[in-house]
Each structure stands twice: as C-alpha cells, then as structure tokens.
Design an enzyme around this catalytic site. Sequence first.
Site, PDB file in Angstrom:
ATOM      1  N   LYS A   1       0.835  -1.220   0.000  1.00 29.51           N
ATOM      2  CA  LYS A   1       0.000   0.000   0.000  1.00 29.51           C
ATOM      3  C   LYS A   1       0.863   1.260   0.000  1.00 29.51           C
ATOM      4  CE  LYS A   1      -2.462   2.528   3.597  1.00 29.51           C
ATOM      5  NZ  LYS A   1      -1.323   3.156   4.233  1.00 29.51           N
ATOM      6  N   ASN A   2       1.873   1.289   0.851  1.00 28.45           N
ATOM      7  CA  ASN A   2       2.624   2.532   1.001  1.00 28.45           C
ATOM      8  C   ASN A   2       3.702   2.727  -0.061  1.00 28.45           C
ATOM      9  OD1 ASN A   2       0.964   3.246   3.034  1.00 28.45           O
ATOM     10  ND2 ASN A   2       2.376   2.697   4.686  1.00 28.45           N
TER      11      ASN A   2
ATOM     12  N   ARG B   1      -3.399  10.429   2.494  1.00 25.69           N
ATOM     13  CA  ARG B   1      -2.281  11.339   2.736  1.00 25.69           C
ATOM     14  C   ARG B   1      -1.567  11.740   1.450  1.00 25.69           C
ATOM     15  NH1 ARG B   1      -2.481  13.237   7.246  1.00 25.69           N
ATOM     16  NH2 ARG B   1      -0.507  14.294   7.017  1.00 25.69           N
TER      17      ARG B   1
ATOM     18  N   CYS C   1      -5.307   8.395   8.610  1.00 25.02           N
ATOM     19  CA  CYS C   1      -5.582   7.856   9.944  1.00 25.02           C
ATOM     20  C   CYS C   1      -5.255   8.880  11.020  1.00 25.02           C
ATOM     21  CB  CYS C   1      -4.769   6.586  10.159  1.00 25.02           C
ATOM     22  SG  CYS C   1      -5.311   5.263   9.084  1.00 25.02           S
TER      23      CYS C   1
ATOM     24  N   ASP D   1       4.098   1.033  12.307  1.00 26.44           N
ATOM     25  CA  ASP D   1       2.945   0.297  11.754  1.00 26.44           C
ATOM     26  C   ASP D   1       2.874  -1.146  12.259  1.00 26.44           C
ATOM     27  OD1 ASP D   1       2.291   2.506  10.270  1.00 26.44           O
ATOM     28  OD2 ASP D   1       3.270   1.803   8.449  1.00 26.44           O
TER      29      ASP D   1
HETATM   30  C1  EPZ Z   1       3.746   7.189   6.450  1.00 30.06           C
HETATM   31  O1  EPZ Z   1       2.962   8.259   6.970  1.00 30.06           O
HETATM   32  C2  EPZ Z   1       2.828   6.006   6.323  1.00 30.06           C
HETATM   33  N1  EPZ Z   1       1.705   6.379   5.481  1.00 30.06           N
HETATM   34  C3  EPZ Z   1       2.322   5.566   7.694  1.00 30.06           C
HETATM   35  O2  EPZ Z   1       1.550   4.395   7.531  1.00 30.06           O
HETATM   36  C4  EPZ Z   1       3.512   5.248   8.584  1.00 30.06           C
HETATM   37  O3  EPZ Z   1       3.057   4.932   9.862  1.00 30.06           O
HETATM   38  C5  EPZ Z   1       4.438   6.468   8.645  1.00 30.06           C
HETATM   39  O4  EPZ Z   1       4.826   6.868   7.300  1.00 30.06           O
HETATM   40  C6  EPZ Z   1       5.700   6.219   9.448  1.00 30.06           C
HETATM   41  O5  EPZ Z   1       6.397   5.131   8.933  1.00 30.06           O
HETATM   42  C7  EPZ Z   1       1.832   6.310   4.176  1.00 30.06           C
HETATM   43  O6  EPZ Z   1       2.869   5.953   3.646  1.00 30.06           O
HETATM   44  C8  EPZ Z   1       0.617   6.651   3.368  1.00 30.06           C
HETATM   45  P1  EPZ Z   1       5.696  10.622   8.503  1.00 30.06           P
HETATM   46  P2  EPZ Z   1       3.518   9.743   6.920  1.00 30.06           P
HETATM   47  O7  EPZ Z   1       5.643  11.869   7.701  1.00 30.06           O
HETATM   48  O8  EPZ Z   1       4.352   9.899   5.723  1.00 30.06           O
HETATM   49  C9  EPZ Z   1       5.725  14.135  11.782  1.00 30.06           C
HETATM   50  C10 EPZ Z   1      -0.450   3.175   7.444  1.00 30.06           C
HETATM   51  O9  EPZ Z   1      -1.368   2.740   8.159  1.00 30.06           O
HETATM   52  N2  EPZ Z   1       5.649  15.115  10.688  1.00 30.06           N
HETATM   53  O10 EPZ Z   1       6.902   9.778   8.398  1.00 30.06           O
HETATM   54  O11 EPZ Z   1       2.361  10.642   7.098  1.00 30.06           O
HETATM   55  C11 EPZ Z   1       4.427  13.335  11.915  1.00 30.06           C
HETATM   56  O12 EPZ Z   1       3.439  14.031  12.613  1.00 30.06           O
HETATM   57  C12 EPZ Z   1       0.122   4.534   7.717  1.00 30.06           C
HETATM   58  O13 EPZ Z   1      -0.040   2.561   6.455  1.00 30.06           O
HETATM   59  C13 EPZ Z   1       5.625  16.458  10.976  1.00 30.06           C
HETATM   60  O14 EPZ Z   1       5.695  16.883  12.145  1.00 30.06           O
HETATM   61  O15 EPZ Z   1       4.412   9.754   8.219  1.00 30.06           O
HETATM   62  C14 EPZ Z   1       4.923  12.108  12.627  1.00 30.06           C
HETATM   63  O16 EPZ Z   1       4.995  12.353  14.004  1.00 30.06           O
HETATM   64  C15 EPZ Z   1      -0.270   5.064   9.056  1.00 30.06           C
HETATM   65  N3  EPZ Z   1       5.538  17.349   9.931  1.00 30.06           N
HETATM   66  C16 EPZ Z   1       6.333  11.900  12.071  1.00 30.06           C
HETATM   67  O17 EPZ Z   1       6.708  13.164  11.509  1.00 30.06           O
HETATM   68  C17 EPZ Z   1       5.465  16.937   8.640  1.00 30.06           C
HETATM   69  O18 EPZ Z   1       5.385  17.792   7.737  1.00 30.06           O
HETATM   70  C18 EPZ Z   1       6.455  10.818  11.007  1.00 30.06           C
HETATM   71  O19 EPZ Z   1       5.465  11.021  10.017  1.00 30.06           O
HETATM   72  C19 EPZ Z   1       5.506  15.566   8.348  1.00 30.06           C
HETATM   73  C20 EPZ Z   1       5.593  14.659   9.397  1.00 30.06           C
END
Ligand code: EPZ
Length: 459
Positions: free
Chosen positions: A44-45, A116, A140, A330
């Site tokens: 998916k990702n 997202r 989510c 995850d």
């Molecule tokens: C991706 O989300 C995945 N989603 C998530 O999987 C996964 O849990 C996550 O990466 C971490 O591995 C998809 O790929 C669609 P991040 P993403 O940006 O990209 C903070 C699933 O169920 N942050 O790495 O949104 C954020 O709040 C999903 O498959 C900021 O502060 O995650 C978090 O605390 C759930 N500002 C951390 O970074 C930003 O601009 C990591 O988020 C961006 C992120």
Amino acid sequence: MREKKISNKIFDPFENFRLITENSYIEARYNGPLYGVVDVAGAKNMVTKILIAALSGETGKVKIRNIPWIGEMDITLSLCKRLGVDFKINPDKTLELKIDGFKNPEVRFDSYLGNRVSLLFAGPVLYKLGKANISKPKGCEIGERKIDFHLAGFQAFGIKIKEYDDYLGLTLKHKEFKPATITLPFPSVGATENLLIIASMTKGVSVIKNAAIEPEILEMVKILQKSGVSIKIDANRNFIIKGGPHKIIDVIDIMPDRVEAFSWGIAALSTKGDIFVKYAQQDHLLTPLSVLLDMGAGIEIYPDGIRFFYKKNLKPIKVTTQTYPGFPTDFQQPLSILLSQCNGISQIHETIFENRFRYLERIKTIATSGRIEIMNTCPKNEPCRFYGYNYPHVAKINGPICLGKGDLQIDDLRAGFALLNAGILSEGIKIYGIKLLYRGYENIVEKMQSLGADVKLVI
Ligand code: EPZ
C-alpha cells in the site's frame, strides 16, 4: 445456436470497498490455530506514491504490476480521474498509465474519503501546469500529522503557497522549480517522498538532508534512478539528487506489503498456529523478525516467503518504535495482540506518532483478565521526542489477556488488523469501522477464512 451473452460489466476491483458502509461489520471469534499459506499483496505505502512519481515523467506509457485491490488505490485513482489521467486497471493486477499533461490543476477529494498522498501530486501537477489546488491530506488519526516539512520544502523549491480551509493553492514563483537544499527536522516518510519527486524533475542539484529510508522510499529511488535521475545517498541519510526531465521506465513492480506480511506472522503466532507467508521478504523485516526470535517464535526464511509457527510459550518483551531500520510504528499494533497472549509484562514505547494506542483502549473493554495500561511518561533512559508532553504513547501489557465479547470500533487502518486478530482470539466480537481496514488489506476476510478463522463480513 443461442448467442452467448457478452457481459459488458467493467472490471471494478474496488466494488466491495465502495459497498462497505459505516453499518458494515465483521464478526470474529476464536476457532483454533490458523494454518496454511497466505499471499501478501502489493505494498500500500509504495503503490500510491510510485503511481504519482510516474506522473512526473515525460510523455509515455507505464505499466505497474502487482497492484493491491485496496481502498487506498481507489481513492488515489479517483484523484487521477479528476486530473484527467488516462489509466486502465486489469484483472491481472496491472495498471496501465498514460503519462501526459493534466486536464486541470484540481487534486481534490470528491467524497468524505481522503488519504495522505494528495500532497504528493503537487510536484507533477505544478511541473506540467504551473499551478495546483490540492485537498489537504486526510488519513488515519494517530497524531497531529502536521504538513509543515512538506510546506517548507515547497517554498525552498520556489512554490508559492496560499492556504485555504480544506485545500492549498500552489503556484510556481518562476516558470520552473529551483534546486533546493532542505533539512528535514525528522525523517518523515511522506515529506521525503514528496520532495524527492519534486527534486527528480528539478534541473540542477537538490539535497534532502535527514531523509527517511524506508524500503518503499528506496524502491522509489531505484525506479527514478532506472529512469535516469542521479540520486546518491550518503552515510547520514542525505539524498543528493540531480534532476531534470526524465522518462519513467516502462514497467514497475510493486514490492510485497511488509506490514501485511508481519501481521500474518502475528496471526499465526498469537493463535499458536503455523502460516507460510508467501512473498514476505526478510530484507524488509530484519528488526521485527529478530524481535519475534527474541520472544521465542518459530521462523523459517525461504526465498519465496517466511514461515511463522508457534513452538513454545512466547516471552514478553519491550519494544520502541523508530524510523527504518528500527522497529516500525505500523507493526506495533499487530505486535501488541501477540504480547497480550504472553505471560508477563511487555512494553511498547511509540515514538513516531503521539496518539496511536486508541485501539488498546478498545481492547481493554473486552478484556476479562490481564491488564493494559497506557501512559504518558517515557520509560527511563530512553530518549524520546515526546518527552515532557502529555502524549499517551507508552503501553504496558500485562498478559495473558483473555478476550471476551463486545462491539469494537476501528480507529485507524493498522488498528483494524489488530482488532481482527483480537477477534479471532475472542469469545465473539463485532468490529465496526471496517472501511478503514479495507483501505489497506485486500480480501482480508477471505484470507482469514482460508486459514481457518471464524470471521464473517456483514455488509
Ligand atoms: C507514512 O505516513 C505512512 N503512510 C504511515 O503508515 C507510517 O506509519 C508512517 O509513514 C511512518 O512510517 C503512508 O505511507 C501513506 P511521517 P507519513 O511523515 O508519511 C511528523 C499506514 O497505516 N511530521 O513519516 O504521514 C508526523 O506528525 C500509515 O499505512 C511532521 O511533524 O508519516 C509524525 O509524528 C499510518 N511534519 C512523524 O513526523 C510533517 O510535515 C512521522 O510522520 C511531516 C511529518
């Protein structure tokens, strides 16, 4: 001879996803250990993001293989449709994409459903049209999920941003992106992918410092490199990208979903069963597999998959979620169900998302023995960026936890699998909010049934 009626029904693998409403549910109860072989679908990702990266290329055709039939694809393809992208989905799990311009700059969700990846369309649409109106990402609810890293990156590449209630109005300050050097405050998966896509189209050298290196991201790097984009990664996770117009390779293969693979492993172990998880790849699961080995799990690794089997009582453990190659956030949700079946106290310290334990609060409501505690305080001597905040990000699970009866609601996609796994260990539960589950898992009920689980989908 009577003429054979030709069905003119268009192939639609997302029909079931669309039929699921908020009243739909899954009934699940214990029916003994799970046994058998299960196939893992495409990741998916990776799939949605690589589809967007492909749209960044020059005119041509791209075939993507091993597409998972999940709701997340349906949502992403609906954005493509709105942009006028010409694509065809085939029963052999391929997606044929015609890469061309876009008919309009609207990257807008057409229903309450969103995801997202809307934000990742910014690069390709701006590159080809000079402007883009993008629905703010949904997804989510597992924390605040700010988009400030993306926006800071956009500005560095010369993108002007106007923020509206539910969308962003983006325009290029000059005619094209200007090369940029960006340091991510945290190795965000989505921001790394987003800025990588933009950098791949930007003439000159751009640098993304402190980038994330999850396997799905490295797959994107490999595909862009095969398409002629020079990308170097140094020892400190800095990406150095020499971009420009490029034509994406003709055929892209989607890697197997590592979260799904691990989740089936947990389903096997938690029911004291034995499952061969076809297409599970050791390379993507190094740390999680070792966590399971430390617990005493049976694991055999083969070129075409991994066998997970119960061999003795499993030991409780302490795990901290981290960015790759650490233990992934995850994976904590399925893992916790296994921990609930162990004798003794386990602990999960979640350091990526500040509010990812709501599903455990749900499980508490059907627990008839054992104890689950969610805490705000970090474990001693463990550095954590949530230290001092009041986030419920540490879970203590004192098992074994017997699971009784009740109705449970899914709060987020990965929690969906965790609740389903809890269901097949319970006396009988109904799980609601399953649209979230079907966003990320293909044929989940049929797969569970084929392994011997007592689960039923009620639409
Ligand atoms: C991706 O989300 C995945 N989603 C998530 O999987 C996964 O849990 C996550 O990466 C971490 O591995 C998809 O790929 C669609 P991040 P993403 O940006 O990209 C903070 C699933 O169920 N942050 O790495 O949104 C954020 O709040 C999903 O498959 C900021 O502060 O995650 C978090 O605390 C759930 N500002 C951390 O970074 C930003 O601009 C990591 O988020 C961006 C992120």
